[in-house]
Design an enzyme around this catalytic site. Structure first.
Site, PDB file in Angstrom:
ATOM      1  N   ASN A  24      34.046  36.654  26.266  1.00 60.34           N
ATOM      2  CA  ASN A  24      33.930  36.004  27.678  1.00 60.34           C
ATOM      3  C   ASN A  24      34.488  34.895  27.994  1.00 60.34           C
ATOM      4  O   ASN A  24      34.151  33.649  26.742  1.00 60.34           O
ATOM      5  CB  ASN A  24      32.596  36.320  28.460  1.00 60.34           C
ATOM      6  CG  ASN A  24      31.463  35.791  27.614  1.00 60.34           C
ATOM      7  OD1 ASN A  24      31.478  35.751  26.431  1.00 60.34           O
ATOM      8  ND2 ASN A  24      30.535  35.427  28.463  1.00 60.34           N
ATOM      9  N   ILE A  25      35.028  34.472  28.722  1.00 59.03           N
ATOM     10  CA  ILE A  25      35.758  33.332  28.872  1.00 59.03           C
ATOM     11  C   ILE A  25      35.409  32.623  30.541  1.00 59.03           C
ATOM     12  O   ILE A  25      35.986  33.392  31.421  1.00 59.03           O
ATOM     13  CB  ILE A  25      37.380  33.322  28.662  1.00 59.03           C
ATOM     14  CG1 ILE A  25      37.620  33.713  27.432  1.00 59.03           C
ATOM     15  CG2 ILE A  25      37.905  31.720  29.079  1.00 59.03           C
ATOM     16  CD1 ILE A  25      39.146  34.128  27.409  1.00 59.03           C
ATOM     17  N   GLU A  26      34.617  31.940  30.787  1.00 63.17           N
ATOM     18  CA  GLU A  26      34.082  31.541  32.028  1.00 63.17           C
ATOM     19  C   GLU A  26      34.945  30.287  32.492  1.00 63.17           C
ATOM     20  O   GLU A  26      35.679  29.714  31.652  1.00 63.17           O
ATOM     21  CB  GLU A  26      32.665  31.137  31.775  1.00 63.17           C
ATOM     22  CG  GLU A  26      31.796  32.304  31.428  1.00 63.17           C
ATOM     23  CD  GLU A  26      30.203  32.108  31.385  1.00 63.17           C
ATOM     24  OE1 GLU A  26      29.936  31.022  31.601  1.00 63.17           O
ATOM     25  OE2 GLU A  26      29.377  33.134  31.741  1.00 63.17           O
ATOM     26  N   CYS A  40      35.606  39.017  31.361  1.00 60.21           N
ATOM     27  CA  CYS A  40      34.773  39.273  30.380  1.00 60.21           C
ATOM     28  C   CYS A  40      35.402  39.573  29.049  1.00 60.21           C
ATOM     29  O   CYS A  40      36.597  39.839  28.886  1.00 60.21           O
ATOM     30  CB  CYS A  40      33.973  40.828  31.064  1.00 60.21           C
ATOM     31  SG  CYS A  40      32.944  40.738  32.667  1.00 60.21           S
ATOM     32  N   GLU A  97      35.203  42.364  27.366  1.00 60.74           N
ATOM     33  CA  GLU A  97      35.813  43.745  27.261  1.00 60.74           C
ATOM     34  C   GLU A  97      37.243  43.684  27.582  1.00 60.74           C
ATOM     35  O   GLU A  97      38.128  44.028  27.053  1.00 60.74           O
ATOM     36  CB  GLU A  97      35.169  44.685  27.781  1.00 60.74           C
ATOM     37  CG  GLU A  97      33.779  44.862  27.448  1.00 60.74           C
ATOM     38  CD  GLU A  97      32.472  44.046  28.119  1.00 60.74           C
ATOM     39  OE1 GLU A  97      32.846  43.064  28.251  1.00 60.74           O
ATOM     40  OE2 GLU A  97      31.489  44.532  28.159  1.00 60.74           O
ATOM     41  N   CYS A 144      30.385  45.906  32.682  1.00 60.69           N
ATOM     42  CA  CYS A 144      30.155  45.419  33.975  1.00 60.69           C
ATOM     43  C   CYS A 144      31.196  46.593  34.575  1.00 60.69           C
ATOM     44  O   CYS A 144      31.829  47.320  33.832  1.00 60.69           O
ATOM     45  CB  CYS A 144      30.828  44.350  34.447  1.00 60.69           C
ATOM     46  SG  CYS A 144      32.462  43.992  34.570  1.00 60.69           S
ATOM     47  N   CYS A 173      35.165  46.193  34.134  1.00 57.05           N
ATOM     48  CA  CYS A 173      35.716  46.459  32.764  1.00 57.05           C
ATOM     49  C   CYS A 173      35.548  48.015  32.766  1.00 57.05           C
ATOM     50  O   CYS A 173      36.456  48.490  31.925  1.00 57.05           O
ATOM     51  CB  CYS A 173      34.548  45.721  31.567  1.00 57.05           C
ATOM     52  SG  CYS A 173      34.742  44.088  31.722  1.00 57.05           S
TER      53      CYS A 173
HETATM   54  N1  THU Z   1      29.984  39.782  30.470  1.00 58.16           N
HETATM   55  C1  THU Z   1      30.799  39.937  29.831  1.00 58.16           C
HETATM   56  O1  THU Z   1      31.831  39.303  29.262  1.00 58.16           O
HETATM   57  N2  THU Z   1      30.808  41.331  29.430  1.00 58.16           N
HETATM   58  C2  THU Z   1      29.825  42.020  29.993  1.00 58.16           C
HETATM   59  O2  THU Z   1      29.870  43.422  29.869  1.00 58.16           O
HETATM   60  C3  THU Z   1      28.807  41.801  30.841  1.00 58.16           C
HETATM   61  C4  THU Z   1      28.943  40.233  31.483  1.00 58.16           C
HETATM   62  C5  THU Z   1      30.045  38.044  30.872  1.00 58.16           C
HETATM   63  C6  THU Z   1      30.509  37.545  32.118  1.00 58.16           C
HETATM   64  C7  THU Z   1      29.792  36.091  32.047  1.00 58.16           C
HETATM   65  O3  THU Z   1      30.622  35.328  31.473  1.00 58.16           O
HETATM   66  C8  THU Z   1      28.621  36.304  31.412  1.00 58.16           C
HETATM   67  O4  THU Z   1      28.863  37.651  30.790  1.00 58.16           O
HETATM   68  C9  THU Z   1      27.340  36.563  32.431  1.00 58.16           C
HETATM   69  O5  THU Z   1      27.465  37.431  33.282  1.00 58.16           O
END
Ligand code: THU
Length: 137
Positions: A42-44, A53, A55, A91, A94
Site C-alpha cells: 500500500n502507498i498512502e 492498496c 493488491e 477492500c 481491489c
Molecule cells: N489497504 C490495503 O492496502 N489493502 C487492503 O486490503 C485493505 C487496506 C491499505 C489502504 C490503506 O493504506 C491502509 O491499508 C488502511 O486502510
C-alpha cells in the site's frame, strides 16, 4: 511456487509499505499464470484519496507490463509495528479489480496471519454476484 512461498513474498512486499497515516502495512504477491510473481504494497498519500492498496499495486504492475492472466494472490496486512497479523481481506475496490482480470470461480485469495498460517478463498466467495467483463459481452 507453493502457497507458502507466495505468502512469504507477500510478507516481504509488506516491508515496503508506505503507510505514515494509517500505520497499517499491507503486502501482496500476485502469481501470474506464467509463474512470475508481482509484489505490491500500500502507498498512502497526504491527500488520502490517492492512496493505493497493496493488491492493486501488484495488479497494476503486472498489467502495465502486459501480463493479464493470474492464478492467485497472497495478502498480508496489519499494524506496521507487528510482524504477525490478523487476516486482512481485500477492500471492495481491489475485489473489483481482481474481477476484471481473473476467473472468480478459480482465482484464489490467500489471507495470511503469518508466512505459514493462512486461509484460502475463491474470489467468487468474497465477491458474490460480482459485475465483470462478462456482463458487457
Ligand atoms: N489497504 C490495503 O492496502 N489493502 C487492503 O486490503 C485493505 C487496506 C491499505 C489502504 C490503506 O493504506 C491502509 O491499508 C488502511 O486502510
Amino acid at each position: 511456487m507453493t502457497d507458502a512461498e507466495l505468502m512469504k513474498e507477500a510478507f516481504a512486499a509488506r516491508k515496503m509499505s508506505y503507510c505514515p497515516y494509517s500505520g497499517f502495512a499491507v503486502g501482496a504477491a500476485l502469481l501470474a499464470k506464467d509463474g512470475r510473481v508481482y509484489r505490491g504494497c500500500n502507498i498512502e498519500n497526504a491527500a488520502f484519496t490517492p492512496t493505493n492498496c497493496a493488491e492493486r499495486t501488484a495488479f497494476f504492475k503486472a498489467v502495465s507490463e502486459g501480463v493479464r492472466s493470474f492464478t492467485k494472490i497472497a495478502i498480508a496486512g496489519g499494524r506496521a509495528d507487528q510482524t504477525e497479523t490478523d487476516l486482512c481481506a481485500p477492500c471492495g475496490v481491489c475485489r473489483q479489480v481482481m474481477m476484471e482480470f481473473t476467473d472468480p470461480d478459480t482465482f484464489e485469495i490467500l489471507l495470511g496471519k503469518s508466512e505459514t498460517d493462512f486461509q484460502i478463498f475463491k474470489l467468487r466467495e468474497l465477491l458474490p454476484l460480482g459485475f465483470g467483463p462478462k456482463n458487457l459481452e
